[in-house]
Design a protein around this motif. Structure first.
Motif, PDB file in Angstrom:
ATOM      1  N   GLY A 248      37.631  30.401  -8.838  1.00  0.00           N
ATOM      2  CA  GLY A 248      37.043  30.165  -7.527  1.00  0.00           C
ATOM      3  C   GLY A 248      35.594  29.734  -7.653  1.00  0.00           C
ATOM      4  N   GLN A 249      35.071  29.099  -6.610  1.00  0.00           N
ATOM      5  CA  GLN A 249      33.673  28.665  -6.624  1.00  0.00           C
ATOM      6  C   GLN A 249      32.759  29.870  -6.375  1.00  0.00           C
ATOM      7  N   ALA A 250      31.739  29.984  -7.206  1.00  0.00           N
ATOM      8  CA  ALA A 250      30.809  31.122  -7.079  1.00  0.00           C
ATOM      9  C   ALA A 250      30.106  31.113  -5.725  1.00  0.00           C
ATOM     10  N   SER A 251      29.883  29.912  -5.155  1.00  0.00           N
ATOM     11  CA  SER A 251      29.144  29.814  -3.886  1.00  0.00           C
ATOM     12  C   SER A 251      30.023  30.135  -2.675  1.00  0.00           C
ATOM     13  N   ALA A 252      31.350  30.167  -2.875  1.00  0.00           N
ATOM     14  CA  ALA A 252      32.259  30.415  -1.738  1.00  0.00           C
ATOM     15  C   ALA A 252      32.513  31.912  -1.585  1.00  0.00           C
ATOM     16  N   ASP A 260      38.571  32.217  -4.207  1.00  0.00           N
ATOM     17  CA  ASP A 260      39.542  32.878  -5.092  1.00  0.00           C
ATOM     18  C   ASP A 260      40.080  31.896  -6.133  1.00  0.00           C
ATOM     19  N   PRO A 261      40.606  32.430  -7.267  1.00  0.00           N
ATOM     20  CA  PRO A 261      41.309  31.538  -8.192  1.00  0.00           C
ATOM     21  C   PRO A 261      42.566  30.957  -7.521  1.00  0.00           C
ATOM     22  N   VAL A 262      42.919  29.736  -7.914  1.00  0.00           N
ATOM     23  CA  VAL A 262      44.161  29.110  -7.441  1.00  0.00           C
ATOM     24  C   VAL A 262      44.967  28.679  -8.659  1.00  0.00           C
ATOM     25  N   VAL A 263      46.276  28.944  -8.624  1.00  0.00           N
ATOM     26  CA  VAL A 263      47.156  28.549  -9.727  1.00  0.00           C
ATOM     27  C   VAL A 263      48.051  27.394  -9.269  1.00  0.00           C
ATOM     28  N   MET A 264      48.227  26.416 -10.167  1.00  0.00           N
ATOM     29  CA  MET A 264      49.172  25.318  -9.920  1.00  0.00           C
ATOM     30  C   MET A 264      50.277  25.422 -10.962  1.00  0.00           C
ATOM     31  N   VAL A 265      51.496  25.633 -10.502  1.00  0.00           N
ATOM     32  CA  VAL A 265      52.640  25.774 -11.398  1.00  0.00           C
ATOM     33  C   VAL A 265      53.485  24.501 -11.311  1.00  0.00           C
ATOM     34  N   SER A 266      53.770  23.919 -12.475  1.00  0.00           N
ATOM     35  CA  SER A 266      54.612  22.721 -12.535  1.00  0.00           C
ATOM     36  C   SER A 266      55.930  23.105 -13.189  1.00  0.00           C
ATOM     37  N   LEU A 267      57.038  22.896 -12.473  1.00  0.00           N
ATOM     38  CA  LEU A 267      58.355  23.319 -12.976  1.00  0.00           C
ATOM     39  C   LEU A 267      59.280  22.126 -13.175  1.00  0.00           C
ATOM     40  N   TYR A 268      59.953  22.105 -14.322  1.00  0.00           N
ATOM     41  CA  TYR A 268      60.954  21.078 -14.653  1.00  0.00           C
ATOM     42  C   TYR A 268      62.232  21.790 -15.083  1.00  0.00           C
ATOM     43  N   PRO A 269      63.054  22.237 -14.180  1.00  0.00           N
ATOM     44  CA  PRO A 269      64.267  22.931 -14.639  1.00  0.00           C
ATOM     45  C   PRO A 269      65.151  21.995 -15.478  1.00  0.00           C
ATOM     46  N   GLU A 270      65.686  22.525 -16.553  1.00  0.00           N
ATOM     47  CA  GLU A 270      66.636  21.757 -17.375  1.00  0.00           C
ATOM     48  C   GLU A 270      68.043  22.198 -16.989  1.00  0.00           C
ATOM     49  N   PHE A 271      68.867  21.258 -16.587  1.00  0.00           N
ATOM     50  CA  PHE A 271      70.226  21.587 -16.163  1.00  0.00           C
ATOM     51  C   PHE A 271      71.214  21.254 -17.279  1.00  0.00           C
ATOM     52  N   PRO A 272      72.294  22.042 -17.424  1.00  0.00           N
ATOM     53  CA  PRO A 272      73.267  21.783 -18.500  1.00  0.00           C
ATOM     54  C   PRO A 272      73.879  20.385 -18.345  1.00  0.00           C
ATOM     55  N   GLN A 273      73.995  19.666 -19.473  1.00  0.00           N
ATOM     56  CA  GLN A 273      74.541  18.305 -19.443  1.00  0.00           C
ATOM     57  C   GLN A 273      75.978  18.291 -18.918  1.00  0.00           C
ATOM     58  N   SER A 274      76.732  19.357 -19.228  1.00  0.00           N
ATOM     59  CA  SER A 274      78.134  19.408 -18.781  1.00  0.00           C
ATOM     60  C   SER A 274      78.234  19.360 -17.260  1.00  0.00           C
ATOM     61  N   VAL A 275      77.277  20.022 -16.592  1.00  0.00           N
ATOM     62  CA  VAL A 275      77.283  20.022 -15.123  1.00  0.00           C
ATOM     63  C   VAL A 275      76.767  18.687 -14.592  1.00  0.00           C
ATOM     64  N   MET A 276      75.704  18.157 -15.221  1.00  0.00           N
ATOM     65  CA  MET A 276      75.060  16.960 -14.689  1.00  0.00           C
ATOM     66  C   MET A 276      75.893  15.706 -14.901  1.00  0.00           C
ATOM     67  N   SER A 277      76.810  15.720 -15.891  1.00  0.00           N
ATOM     68  CA  SER A 277      77.614  14.519 -16.127  1.00  0.00           C
ATOM     69  C   SER A 277      78.792  14.442 -15.158  1.00  0.00           C
ATOM     70  N   SER A 278      79.071  15.553 -14.450  1.00  0.00           N
ATOM     71  CA  SER A 278      80.144  15.505 -13.450  1.00  0.00           C
ATOM     72  C   SER A 278      79.585  14.892 -12.168  1.00  0.00           C
ATOM     73  N   VAL A 279      80.438  14.169 -11.456  1.00  0.00           N
ATOM     74  CA  VAL A 279      79.995  13.584 -10.186  1.00  0.00           C
ATOM     75  C   VAL A 279      80.902  14.059  -9.060  1.00  0.00           C
ATOM     76  N   ALA A 280      80.302  14.275  -7.906  1.00  0.00           N
ATOM     77  CA  ALA A 280      81.052  14.773  -6.750  1.00  0.00           C
ATOM     78  C   ALA A 280      82.017  13.703  -6.255  1.00  0.00           C
ATOM     79  N   SER A 281      83.106  14.141  -5.644  1.00  0.00           N
ATOM     80  CA  SER A 281      84.062  13.177  -5.072  1.00  0.00           C
ATOM     81  C   SER A 281      84.049  13.282  -3.552  1.00  0.00           C
ATOM     82  N   CYS A 282      82.978  13.828  -3.010  1.00  0.00           N
ATOM     83  CA  CYS A 282      82.899  13.939  -1.556  1.00  0.00           C
ATOM     84  C   CYS A 282      81.466  13.636  -1.125  1.00  0.00           C
TER      85      CYS A 282
END
Length: 765
Positions: A248-252, A260-282
């Motif tokens: 946080g900024q000392a003057s604030a 206050d401190p601020v956190v930035m979270v970057s998320l890249y979920p990895e999905f199983p290839q078996s699930v991702m190679s299937s395609v929906a039929s609807c």
């Protein structure tokens, strides 16, 4: 007499803006941009120079200052009406003043007013903003410096309440923009930088260290303002999740967002290839295509013959051929009015596919303006089909003025659909394209430079056909005495290769060595999963305030949207909260503006003030069609773009010969198979006699035709696999369902005929 020796506009008015210098600093997936606009008044009267220009839609403007001689004036953020009054008062009393404000209708358009620049005086205006870099489907991070502001079509009665601040947007062809641009970038990341690509000519990438985690890049000399400056940055191991804690900024004030401190979270979920190679039929697939006049422009500078609309037609062909049997679909198109091919979504079959393709082939860029709100309202008024999740694909060059109204509507209906958006050509509104995907839980793509539309759209169709991630939850585990306030809206969608950023304010004290943990849980195709990330609560020294400003921007956008939803009802002081947060963080909002007044002792500036509107590049829009754009009240008053007179037939561009790939694809049946006929033989580059003679005797003719088409795709169009992969999977599935005898012999005969050497497993058989 006016001295016209300087740069002049189409109206022969001198232009006081001489040059723009842009310095970009990229740290991992966040960018800080410093722009310096250099002005000089070569006339014999004091000037007010007004410049209306685009910025990235999610940019947080966080600094604005002016340098006049040895005097530097740093602007303050104030409530918008107060800032405007202060600006007007300063000008009327002969003082210099500077005003920067965001459009109330679209967060990616800003107006800069430089007031009372005396004859012979120079001024440098500095404008800083921070922005997140969007992830592309190929894992590249995209930075775009918008250089082109296409006129935004504002439907009648869609908002705007009059008021002050009318601004004339002066458009000139990109080649005549009378000021220069210099651009340089510095990139740093914990991971090595593998490459940087651009739609513009760049000097070679210069690495600054041996592990290649820092590099600089410059725009090659002689760049014209004929396109946006786009950079694509690629890192190694791009999918690692990260967390950055900023002090946080000392003057604030402690307990405030900036204190206050601020956190930035970057998320890249990895999905199983078996699930991702299937395609929906609807699914229910609704395609919404822009047919405004500007869609008749070339899609890029090199292939003059291919227009945005012709590329969109080819893309719809690939989409329609790739849909699964059993799904539902419809196609809408819009301009000043809208049309739909079917009264409501229909089941996908050979008959409905053929009917749709016939109508698509007749579509031109001939529907006038860009009124996207009405077709969206009509789509959402249709009841959803049980067990067929709705997926909306929007294709537009993004030239609308009522962006916020459109995004509010998409957000309101986000529970019943996902929205995938495609910005076509230079100058498309990043606020609209990114906003549609963000509020609709989908994915955004930009098609610029020499990009082909088809692979990007088919990538998004794959996302739409993949299983949806459901039951998403984010939980925080922090030491005693530390609490968390999440600044970001809840995550509504997670896709393979898509990043989600979460900002959170950390309040309270913790032991020096303490760490926190964030856990994201979700369910995919019935399988529960979780991603966990630990991070130190002790911020690194000298971390600046980029994360705080992006967190503030995220919260401001959420509060602004909530205020619009409650308009006309008690809103609990939401507007006041936005103004307070904007002033405290120094980040722009639609309710505030940056104001700077030169109060240094000096003589009042004498003489009537002459207004000069700075021109900006247009792409393919006639200069005679200059538009009024009112900042603040944000009324864009204009004719329908390229509206044709009744008695003048539209001039259709000369059609280039059909791409062999599209020729073959156009012959595929909805079921996935091809029929053995002379058109197929011609598409394969063979005579009917050659094709018939090579067919193994016991093999069904449709099986033979389909095997040949698959071999040709894999053998001759491997580089375009993203475009045909889904329809090839459908063809292979059809072949397997036929239980055809002698399939191995059939593949061997096909290889011999076409001069290929494809194995059955490569073909999906």
């Amino acid at each position: 007499m006016v001295n016209c020796c300087g740069l002049i506009t189409a109206n022969k008015d001198p232009v006081p803006l001489k040059s723009i210098e842009v310095e970009l600093e990229v740290r991992d997936h966040v960018a800080t941009v410093v722009s310096t606009l250099n002005y000089e008044n070569k006339e014999d009267k004091p000037l007010e120079a007004v410049f209306v220009f685009p910025l990235p839609g999610d940019a947080a403007v966080c600094h604005f200052s002016a340098q006049i001689g040895q005097t530097q004036i740093v602007a303050e953020v104030k409530e918008k009406q107060k800032a405007r009054e202060e600006y007007d008062d300063a000008l009327s009393s002969g003082q210099q003043a500077f005003l920067l404000e965001e459009s109330e209708q679209s967060p990616d358009i800003f107006s800069l007013s430089v007031g009372s620049l005396p004859p012979g005086e120079s001024a440098s205006i500095r404008l800083d903003y921070v922005t997140e870099l969007a992830v592309q489907a190929d894992d590249g991070l995209r930075f775009c410096l918008p250089a082109v502001l296409n006129p935004r079509y504002q439907p009648l009665g869609s908002g705007g309440s009059g008021g002050s601040g009318g601004v004339q947007v002066t458009s000139v062809p990109a080649s005549l923009v009378p000021y220069s641009l210099s651009f340089s970038a510095r990139v740093s990341s914990p991971r090595p930088i593998s490459k940087v690509e651009s739609s513009c000519s760049l000097d070679p990438l210069q690495y600054l260290n041996s592990d290649q985690t820092q590099a600089t890049i410059k725009l090659a000399a002689g760049h014209k303002f004929d396109r946006d400056v786009e950079l694509l940055i690629y890192y190694k191991d791009a999918h690692q999740p990260t967390a950055v804690v900023e002090a946080g900024q000392a003057s604030a004030e402690p307990g405030s967002l900036m204190g206050d401190p601020v956190v930035m979270v970057s998320l890249y979920p990895e999905f199983p290839q078996s699930v991702m190679s299937s395609v929906a039929s609807c699914g229910e697939f609704v395609f919404l295509l822009d047919r405004s006049g500007s869609m008749g422009c070339p899609i890029n500078n090199s292939k003059q013959q291919e227009t945005r609309i012709s590329s969109a037609r080819d893309t719809l062909l690939l989409l329609l051929k790739s849909l699964p049997m059993g799904c539902y679909f419809n196609i809408y198109s819009f301009g000043s009015s809208y049309e739909h091919i079917f009264p409501k979504s229909v089941e996908y079959s050979q008959q409905t596919m053929e009917e749709a393709l016939k109508k698509v082939g007749e579509m031109g860029a001939n529907l006038g303006g860009t009124e996207i709100l009405s077709p969206l309202q009509h789509i959402y008024s249709q009841s959803c089909i049980p067990s067929q999740p709705r997926q909306l694909f929007v294709f537009t060059d993004g030239e609308v003025g009522n962006t916020k109204q459109v995004l509010d509507l998409v957000k309101k209906n986000s529970g019943s659909h996902r929205c995938f958006s495609f910005g076509i050509g230079e100058g498309s509104s990043s606020a609209l394209i990114n906003g549609l995907a963000k509020e609709g839980g989908g994915h955004a793509q930009f098609i610029t430079g020499t990009d082909r539309m088809q692979p990007k759209v088919m990538q998004s169709l794959r996302f739409a056909l993949q299983p949806a991630v459901v039951d998403i939850s984010v939980t925080w585990d922090l030491p005693k005495g530390v609490s968390v306030t999440v600044l970001s809206p809840p995550i509504t969608a997670l896709f393979q290769g898509q990043r989600s950023l979460i900002y959170a304010q950390l309040t309270g004290q913790s032991p020096k060595a303490a760490e926190g943990c964030v856990t994201v849980k979700y369910s995919l195709a019935g399988h529960p999963s979780q991603n966990q990330l630990r991070f130190s609560l002790k911020p690194a020294e000298d971390t600046g305030s980029t994360v705080h400003r992006l967190g503030a921007r995220t919260l401001i956008r959420s509060l602004e949207m909530e205020e619009r939803e409650r308009r006309g009802q008690p809103d609990g002081g939401l507007k006041e909260k936005v103004v307070q947060l904007s002033v405290q963080s120094g980040v722009s909002s639609s309710f505030t503006a940056f104001i700077a007044v030169n109060k240094a002792d000096g003589e009042a500036i004498q003489g009537p003030l002459v207004r000069r509107n700075i021109p900006i590049a247009w792409m393919g829009v006639p200069p005679s069609k200059s538009r009024n754009l009112r900042m603040g009240a944000a009324i864009f008053k204009m004719d329908d773009e390229f509206e044709m007179a009744d008695d003048v037939p539209p001039v259709m561009p000369k059609q280039p010969p059909r791409d062999p790939l599209l020729q073959l694809v156009s012959l595929q049946q909805a079921s996935g198979c091809w029929l053995l006929d002379p058109a197929l033989s011609a598409a394969l580059g063979k005579t009917s006699e050659e094709v018939d003679k090579s067919k193994p005797a016991p093999v069904n003719s449709d099986v033979w035709a389909t095997v040949l088409a698959l071999i040709w795709l894999h053998g001759f169009k491997k580089d375009a696999k993203e475009e045909w992969e889904l329809l090839a999977m459908k063809a292979a599935s059809w072949l397997r369902s036929q239980n055809a005898p002698c399939l191995t012999e059939c593949v061997e005969a096909g290889n011999a005929l076409l001069g290929c050497s494809m194995q059955k497993d490569v073909l999906g058989l």
